[in-house]
Scaffold this motif. Structure first.
Motif: not given
Length: 246
Positions: A15-27
């Motif tokens: 979940d933390r890896l996916l969360r980091a990827t999610q917010f990196a994509s948003a940024l």
């Protein structure tokens, strides 16, 4: 029970890896939003962010149980302030995750009559309360560290020497501020987990505040805060000694 905890820990790591990827994509999507030649790339980043957000809910299905167990453990703490803060934080986190699970079930068609708007607002409130109590715990730990170091004779001698070397500072306010800064720096140096946890919780606080309309932030700020919080979460997972026990 131990096997279940291992599964939950593995799901938290994913979940933390996916969360980091999610917010990196948003940024990335926010940074490229005004470039006309990158519209297709921005669309892909937004699509990836949305898919990751939905996928992460699946990995959080068992986390409510883990938060409930953490609340039971924290209720047995001898320190009354830590007991109150951690138990309240874990109970609200468990309620937030239960709401989140219900929203996932509604999205999957298992609960078609669920009022998503009401449950989503409830989840944000529980998340906000959990973060506020966690930050209160962090502030208490910082105060306790500062008081501990303030009573250290060697630190007092270093502080007096430091102030004597700076005669140009204002005699009343600045030395006290200087001493406070040095106390905080020394406390964070001895317990870096407190600083990391405080930064992580402060970053996460922007999201429920924005969704509830209490304090609006632009998408770039939310994405940056989410990414920073996620990276701290990954670091504390890889380095358990940098993680505060919840």
């Amino acid at each position: 029970m131990e096997a279940l905890r291992n599964v939950i820990k593995q799901s938290q790591g994913r979940d933390r890896l996916l969360r980091a990827t999610q917010f990196a994509s948003a940024l990335c999507a926010h940074a490229l939003r005004n470039q006309s030649r990158r519209k297709e790339l921005v669309t892909k980043f937004k699509s990836l962010e949305a898919n990751l957000s939905v996928g992460r809910k699946l990995f959080r299905l068992g986390n409510a149980m883990d938060a409930g167990e953490a609340a039971k453990r924290s209720a047995r703490l001898s320190d009354p302030v830590l007991c109150l803060c951690l138990t309240a934080a874990n109970v609200n986190r468990a309620l937030y995750l239960m709401c989140d699970n219900a929203l996932w079930a509604a999205g999957a068609g298992l609960l078609p009559d669920l009022d998503r708007g009401r449950w989503g607002a409830g989840a944000c409130r529980f998340y906000l309360l959990s973060l506020v109590m966690s930050l209160t715990r962090d502030a208490y730990l910082v105060l306790r560290l500062a008081l501990r170091h303030a009573g250290d004779e060697r630190f007092r001698r270093q502080m007096i020497l430091h102030l004597n070397q700076s005669p140009q500072v204002a005699p009343a306010v600045i030395p006290h501020l200087d001493a406070l800064v040095l106390l905080l720096l020394r406390g964070f140096k001895s317990q870096p987990a407190v600083l990391l946890d405080a930064v992580k919780n402060a970053c996460d606080l922007s999201m429920p505040l924005d969704k509830l309309g209490i304090y609006r932030s632009d998408p770039g700020t939310l994405a940056f805060c989410g990414l920073l919080s996620s990276l701290i979460g990954i670091v504390t997972l890889v380095r358990p000694e940098l993680r505060l026990e919840a």
